[in-house]
Enzyme design. Sequence first.
Site, PDB file in Angstrom:
ATOM      1  N   PHE A 176       0.772  -1.089   0.064  1.00 52.51           N
ATOM      2  CA  PHE A 176      -0.123   0.278  -0.141  1.00 52.51           C
ATOM      3  C   PHE A 176       0.520   1.983  -0.170  1.00 52.51           C
ATOM      4  O   PHE A 176       0.077   2.315   0.913  1.00 52.51           O
ATOM      5  CB  PHE A 176      -1.132  -0.501   1.391  1.00 52.51           C
ATOM      6  CG  PHE A 176      -1.948  -0.818   0.606  1.00 52.51           C
ATOM      7  CD1 PHE A 176      -2.895  -0.981   0.437  1.00 52.51           C
ATOM      8  CD2 PHE A 176      -2.130  -2.265   1.584  1.00 52.51           C
ATOM      9  CE1 PHE A 176      -3.807  -1.752   0.043  1.00 52.51           C
ATOM     10  CE2 PHE A 176      -2.825  -3.201   1.276  1.00 52.51           C
ATOM     11  CZ  PHE A 176      -4.132  -3.449   0.798  1.00 52.51           C
ATOM     12  N   LYS A 215       3.194 -12.789   8.942  1.00 55.41           N
ATOM     13  CA  LYS A 215       3.955 -13.011   7.942  1.00 55.41           C
ATOM     14  C   LYS A 215       5.184 -13.169   8.226  1.00 55.41           C
ATOM     15  O   LYS A 215       5.498 -12.117   9.250  1.00 55.41           O
ATOM     16  CB  LYS A 215       3.997 -13.659   6.521  1.00 55.41           C
ATOM     17  CG  LYS A 215       3.603 -12.145   6.305  1.00 55.41           C
ATOM     18  CD  LYS A 215       3.386 -11.070   5.000  1.00 55.41           C
ATOM     19  CE  LYS A 215       2.939 -10.150   4.751  1.00 55.41           C
ATOM     20  NZ  LYS A 215       2.418 -10.051   3.837  1.00 55.41           N
ATOM     21  N   ASP A 249       2.058  -3.510  11.543  1.00 49.90           N
ATOM     22  CA  ASP A 249       0.298  -4.090  10.761  1.00 49.90           C
ATOM     23  C   ASP A 249      -1.145  -4.651  11.774  1.00 49.90           C
ATOM     24  O   ASP A 249      -1.497  -4.978  11.392  1.00 49.90           O
ATOM     25  CB  ASP A 249       0.198  -4.473   9.851  1.00 49.90           C
ATOM     26  CG  ASP A 249       1.058  -4.280   8.578  1.00 49.90           C
ATOM     27  OD1 ASP A 249       1.483  -2.659   9.002  1.00 49.90           O
ATOM     28  OD2 ASP A 249       1.189  -4.165   7.994  1.00 49.90           O
ATOM     29  N   ASN A 286       6.556  -8.876   8.421  1.00 48.99           N
ATOM     30  CA  ASN A 286       5.325  -8.323   9.221  1.00 48.99           C
ATOM     31  C   ASN A 286       6.599  -8.410  10.273  1.00 48.99           C
ATOM     32  O   ASN A 286       5.836  -8.186  11.138  1.00 48.99           O
ATOM     33  CB  ASN A 286       4.039  -8.647   9.290  1.00 48.99           C
ATOM     34  CG  ASN A 286       3.130  -7.851   8.100  1.00 48.99           C
ATOM     35  OD1 ASN A 286       3.617  -6.471   7.832  1.00 48.99           O
ATOM     36  ND2 ASN A 286       2.107  -8.777   8.356  1.00 48.99           N
ATOM     37  N   THR A 345       3.452 -14.718  -2.134  1.00 43.82           N
ATOM     38  CA  THR A 345       2.813 -15.698  -1.559  1.00 43.82           C
ATOM     39  C   THR A 345       1.946 -16.209  -0.730  1.00 43.82           C
ATOM     40  O   THR A 345       1.812 -15.210   0.362  1.00 43.82           O
ATOM     41  CB  THR A 345       4.266 -16.577  -1.392  1.00 43.82           C
ATOM     42  OG1 THR A 345       4.038 -17.304  -0.396  1.00 43.82           O
ATOM     43  CG2 THR A 345       4.933 -15.554  -0.031  1.00 43.82           C
ATOM     44  N   ASP A 375      -2.222 -11.389   8.888  1.00 45.52           N
ATOM     45  CA  ASP A 375      -1.466 -11.849   7.485  1.00 45.52           C
ATOM     46  C   ASP A 375      -0.075 -11.675   8.405  1.00 45.52           C
ATOM     47  O   ASP A 375       0.271 -11.081   7.595  1.00 45.52           O
ATOM     48  CB  ASP A 375      -1.857  -9.699   6.923  1.00 45.52           C
ATOM     49  CG  ASP A 375      -1.307  -9.956   5.831  1.00 45.52           C
ATOM     50  OD1 ASP A 375      -0.565 -11.218   5.134  1.00 45.52           O
ATOM     51  OD2 ASP A 375      -0.489  -9.148   4.955  1.00 45.52           O
TER      52      ASP A 375
END
Length: 284
Positions: free
Chosen positions: A23, A137, A153, A140, A175, A135
Amino acid sequence: METRGKILMERYELGRLLGKGTFGKVHYARNLESNQSVAIKMMDKQQALKVGLSEQIRREIRTMRLVAHKNIVQLHEVMATRNKIYFVMEYVKGGELFEKVEKRGKLTEGVAHKYFQQLISAVDYCHSRGVYHRDLKLENLLLDENENLKVSDFGLSALSESKRQDGLLHTTCGTPAYVAPEVISKIGYDGAKSDIWSCGVILFVLVAGYLPFRGPNLMEMYRKIQHGEFRCPSWFSRKLQKLLYKIMDPNPNTRISIQKIKESTWFRKGPEENRILKERDLNE
Ligand code: ATP
């Protein structure tokens, strides 16, 4: 346009580019009044509206302000101009955990254990406040100057939701390897359970140095995720393997809860080698 040196809302002086996400960009910045270092995520308003980030994200930002935990990147404030939205966050100095794993190939179970405990502590804290990440991962997870983990986040799950609806997760982000099977099947899912699954994928990657679900194409990867089809490498301890199979249980109803993860031997005591080292330290 040169961003560096620009003064934002008369409050922040923008510095170097820290990174780019789906973003927009993240810049280092300094609070002109307090001299505090911050990281500012800049998002195009048009794009925000396009992916439907209106009321939902406002609600989540309100929740986010109530969330304060040492292993979560703190969101300080959100500002908006005519064209942009700015998320002002705590600046995290140590870079991404992803880079560390990439550099070393893989981490020892002992090191992974420390990060996993911090990750679970952050996730548990948020879940008990009704905030889900959706989200999680490796990308992050950031590290501070003391090598402690900071999840970024958290509470901005509207962003990840819209990425999925938009199909962006499959294209821009590359992914979907961390996504739980019930998220793939779009059967409606429990944010807590799918976060737990992603924590399992993260733990696997830390110790293995590669993803548990891989395949020559997306379809094959999805198939493996939906069947919970993965194999632990030989260097994983038995206790770690046991825990991972309970976390990456494709059935969300039987998947282990955060509470049970915290009660597991591996989580509480860490790998054998840690215990031996600690005992040795005590004896010396
Ligand atoms: P995506 O948005 O696609 O999930 P991402 O999470 O990597 O990707 P961003 O959150 O936009 O993207 O962050 C981009 C990069 O900026 C990160 O990878 C990280 O290196 C850096 N970054 C983000 N937040 C901070 C922060 N609070 N402190 C320091 N660096 C940060």
